[in-house]
Design an enzyme around this catalytic site. Structure first.
Site, PDB file in Angstrom:
ATOM      1  N   SER A 144      14.398  26.442  24.941  1.00 33.70           N
ATOM      2  CA  SER A 144      13.378  26.582  25.981  1.00 33.70           C
ATOM      3  C   SER A 144      12.028  26.345  25.326  1.00 33.70           C
ATOM      4  O   SER A 144      11.898  26.427  24.097  1.00 33.70           O
ATOM      5  CB  SER A 144      13.403  28.005  26.540  1.00 33.70           C
ATOM      6  OG  SER A 144      12.324  28.217  27.425  1.00 33.70           O
ATOM      7  N   TYR A 157      13.048  37.720  26.241  1.00 33.66           N
ATOM      8  CA  TYR A 157      13.644  36.378  26.410  1.00 33.66           C
ATOM      9  C   TYR A 157      13.133  35.442  25.313  1.00 33.66           C
ATOM     10  O   TYR A 157      13.911  34.717  24.676  1.00 33.66           O
ATOM     11  CB  TYR A 157      13.274  35.852  27.797  1.00 33.66           C
ATOM     12  CG  TYR A 157      13.780  34.452  28.118  1.00 33.66           C
ATOM     13  CD1 TYR A 157      15.125  34.199  28.368  1.00 33.66           C
ATOM     14  CD2 TYR A 157      12.891  33.369  28.220  1.00 33.66           C
ATOM     15  CE1 TYR A 157      15.577  32.915  28.686  1.00 33.66           C
ATOM     16  CE2 TYR A 157      13.339  32.088  28.547  1.00 33.66           C
ATOM     17  CZ  TYR A 157      14.687  31.864  28.775  1.00 33.66           C
ATOM     18  OH  TYR A 157      15.127  30.600  29.096  1.00 33.66           O
TER      19      TYR A 157
HETATM   20  N1  LIG Z   1      15.620  26.952  34.320  1.00 36.07           N
HETATM   21  C1  LIG Z   1      14.640  26.933  33.424  1.00 36.07           C
HETATM   22  O1  LIG Z   1      13.442  26.921  33.758  1.00 36.07           O
HETATM   23  C2  LIG Z   1      14.972  26.877  31.958  1.00 36.07           C
HETATM   24  C3  LIG Z   1      13.980  26.445  31.067  1.00 36.07           C
HETATM   25  C4  LIG Z   1      14.250  26.399  29.712  1.00 36.07           C
HETATM   26  C5  LIG Z   1      15.500  26.761  29.246  1.00 36.07           C
HETATM   27  N2  LIG Z   1      16.453  27.198  30.121  1.00 36.07           N
HETATM   28  C6  LIG Z   1      17.752  27.606  29.566  1.00 36.07           C
HETATM   29  O2  LIG Z   1      18.750  26.741  30.070  1.00 36.07           O
HETATM   30  C7  LIG Z   1      19.997  27.424  30.118  1.00 36.07           C
HETATM   31  C8  LIG Z   1      20.608  27.231  31.492  1.00 36.07           C
HETATM   32  O3  LIG Z   1      19.727  27.754  32.454  1.00 36.07           O
HETATM   33  P1  LIG Z   1      19.727  27.338  33.989  1.00 36.07           P
HETATM   34  O4  LIG Z   1      18.335  27.231  34.373  1.00 36.07           O
HETATM   35  O5  LIG Z   1      20.664  26.241  34.227  1.00 36.07           O
HETATM   36  O6  LIG Z   1      20.274  28.716  34.596  1.00 36.07           O
HETATM   37  P2  LIG Z   1      21.258  29.049  35.799  1.00 36.07           P
HETATM   38  O7  LIG Z   1      21.146  28.040  36.870  1.00 36.07           O
HETATM   39  O8  LIG Z   1      21.019  30.482  36.123  1.00 36.07           O
HETATM   40  O9  LIG Z   1      22.714  28.896  35.126  1.00 36.07           O
HETATM   41  C9  LIG Z   1      23.110  29.737  34.085  1.00 36.07           C
HETATM   42  C10 LIG Z   1      24.536  29.406  33.732  1.00 36.07           C
HETATM   43  O10 LIG Z   1      24.954  30.248  32.647  1.00 36.07           O
HETATM   44  C11 LIG Z   1      26.166  30.929  33.014  1.00 36.07           C
HETATM   45  N3  LIG Z   1      26.199  32.199  32.311  1.00 36.07           N
HETATM   46  C12 LIG Z   1      25.231  33.147  32.274  1.00 36.07           C
HETATM   47  N4  LIG Z   1      25.641  34.187  31.531  1.00 36.07           N
HETATM   48  C13 LIG Z   1      26.888  33.888  31.075  1.00 36.07           C
HETATM   49  C14 LIG Z   1      27.827  34.549  30.261  1.00 36.07           C
HETATM   50  N5  LIG Z   1      27.595  35.760  29.755  1.00 36.07           N
HETATM   51  N6  LIG Z   1      29.011  33.946  29.998  1.00 36.07           N
HETATM   52  C15 LIG Z   1      29.286  32.711  30.513  1.00 36.07           C
HETATM   53  N7  LIG Z   1      28.421  32.031  31.286  1.00 36.07           N
HETATM   54  C16 LIG Z   1      27.236  32.614  31.570  1.00 36.07           C
HETATM   55  C17 LIG Z   1      26.081  31.032  34.546  1.00 36.07           C
HETATM   56  O11 LIG Z   1      27.328  31.161  35.180  1.00 36.07           O
HETATM   57  P3  LIG Z   1      27.986  32.578  35.613  1.00 36.07           P
HETATM   58  O12 LIG Z   1      26.905  33.414  36.207  1.00 36.07           O
HETATM   59  O13 LIG Z   1      29.072  32.207  36.556  1.00 36.07           O
HETATM   60  O14 LIG Z   1      28.525  33.134  34.349  1.00 36.07           O
HETATM   61  C18 LIG Z   1      25.501  29.656  34.878  1.00 36.07           C
HETATM   62  O15 LIG Z   1      26.513  28.685  34.853  1.00 36.07           O
HETATM   63  C19 LIG Z   1      19.689  28.881  29.766  1.00 36.07           C
HETATM   64  O16 LIG Z   1      20.032  29.101  28.411  1.00 36.07           O
HETATM   65  C20 LIG Z   1      18.188  28.990  29.970  1.00 36.07           C
HETATM   66  O17 LIG Z   1      17.627  29.982  29.148  1.00 36.07           O
HETATM   67  C21 LIG Z   1      16.229  27.233  31.459  1.00 36.07           C
END
Ligand SMILES: NC(=O)c1ccc[n+]([C@@H]2O[C@H](COP(=O)([O-])OP(=O)(O)OC[C@H]3O[C@@H](n4cnc5c(N)ncnc54)[C@H](OP(=O)(O)O)[C@@H]3O)[C@@H](O)[C@H]2O)c1
Length: 241
Positions: A144, A157
């Site tokens: 991130s 975070y």
């Molecule tokens: N969105 C942003 O602005 C952003 C920016 C920078 C970085 N990121 C990073 O990108 C990554 C993905 O984020 P996203 O935005 O795509 O989030 P998201 O839409 O909330 O998706 C998160 C995913 O992680 C899974 N997950 C969460 N906890 C888990 C666990 N304990 N075991 C297995 N699966 C788990 C969730 O599925 P289940 O709930 O079904 O387990 C879901 O598939 C994260 O690491 C986040 O920190 C996001």
């Protein structure tokens, strides 16, 4: 029998991980999709099957599990190794954001460290020996922008992401001589459930789109085999400051 490259994607049920699942399956990978919720993983598989390309799309394998469960990770990697004999690509994407710095519960902080930082460690620990044997492999850690800059009100975070970026960069240096590339992707706000829950101060269209992360990964994968990319930062025009 034709051997397909194998890609493991955590957090594949939604957002960035889902986009990677769609993109890599369409690119001809045997994908292995991980998240806790079987029904949403199955929805992703249905979407992939609906848009499948004859002779290219291989039905993904679905593993509903919590990435903090190291025993399950061990079993999973054993199963993949026995079934396919290879792992070409790992995307550590599962993660979540709970706001708070000191005003966060011990449980939430510890759980966020386990999910965002320790689970990529568990996965890489199991996958890297197989990549070393093959003398090749790609790992993408979805870090991130919060892995590079501290943010008021999000210290916990940020700590998980600074940790993952440091780990990723260290492995990048350790593994490049083995032919394994480790790339940290550091996006600003991405248009997913996570950014909505975190009340990102941008409209959907002002954010990076999840497909942009897949396109970034696809670009790295197309580079010459001796080219490695340590880190990529993507930002939104409206929140660069
Ligand atoms: N969105 C942003 O602005 C952003 C920016 C920078 C970085 N990121 C990073 O990108 C990554 C993905 O984020 P996203 O935005 O795509 O989030 P998201 O839409 O909330 O998706 C998160 C995913 O992680 C899974 N997950 C969460 N906890 C888990 C666990 N304990 N075991 C297995 N699966 C788990 C969730 O599925 P289940 O709930 O079904 O387990 C879901 O598939 C994260 O690491 C986040 O920190 C996001």
């Amino acid at each position: 029998m034709k051997q397909y490259p194998v890609a493991i994607i955590t957090g594949a049920s939604r957002g960035i991980g889902k986009s990677c699942a769609l993109g890599l399956t369409q690119a001809g990978y045997q994908t292995v999709l991980i998240s806790r919720t079987e029904s949403t993983l199955q929805t992703v598989v249905n979407e992939i099957n609906k848009n499948s390309i004859k002779d290219v799309t291989i039905e993904p394998l679905v593993y509903p599990m919590d990435v903090t469960d190291k025993e399950k990770i061990r079993q999973l990697i054993d199963e993949i190794q026995n079934q396919f004999g290879r792992i070409d690509l790992l995307i550590n994407c599962a993660g979540f954001l709970k706001p708070g710095t000191l005003n966060i519960s011990d449980y939430d902080f510890e759980n966020m460290i386990k999910t965002n930082l320790v689970s990529p460690f568990y996965l890489m620990k199991e996958v890297v020996p197989l990549m070393k044997k093959a003398g090749k492999g790609h790992i993408f850690n979805i870090v991130s922008r919060a892995g590079k800059i501290g943010f008021e009100g999000e210290g916990a975070y940020v700590a998980t992401k600074f940790g993952l970026l440091g780990f990723s960069e260290s492995l990048y240096r350790e593994l490049s001589k083995e032919g394994i590339s480790v790339t940290a992707i550091c996006p600003g706000w991405v248009n997913t459930d996570l950014s909505k829950q975190a009340k990102a101060p941008l409209l959907d269209e002002e954010m990076i789109q999840p497909e942009d992360i897949m396109k970034t990964i696809a670009w790295v994968l197309e580079l010459a085999p001796n080219t490695c990319v340590r880190e990529i930062t993507l930002e939104c025009f409206k929140s660069i400051a």
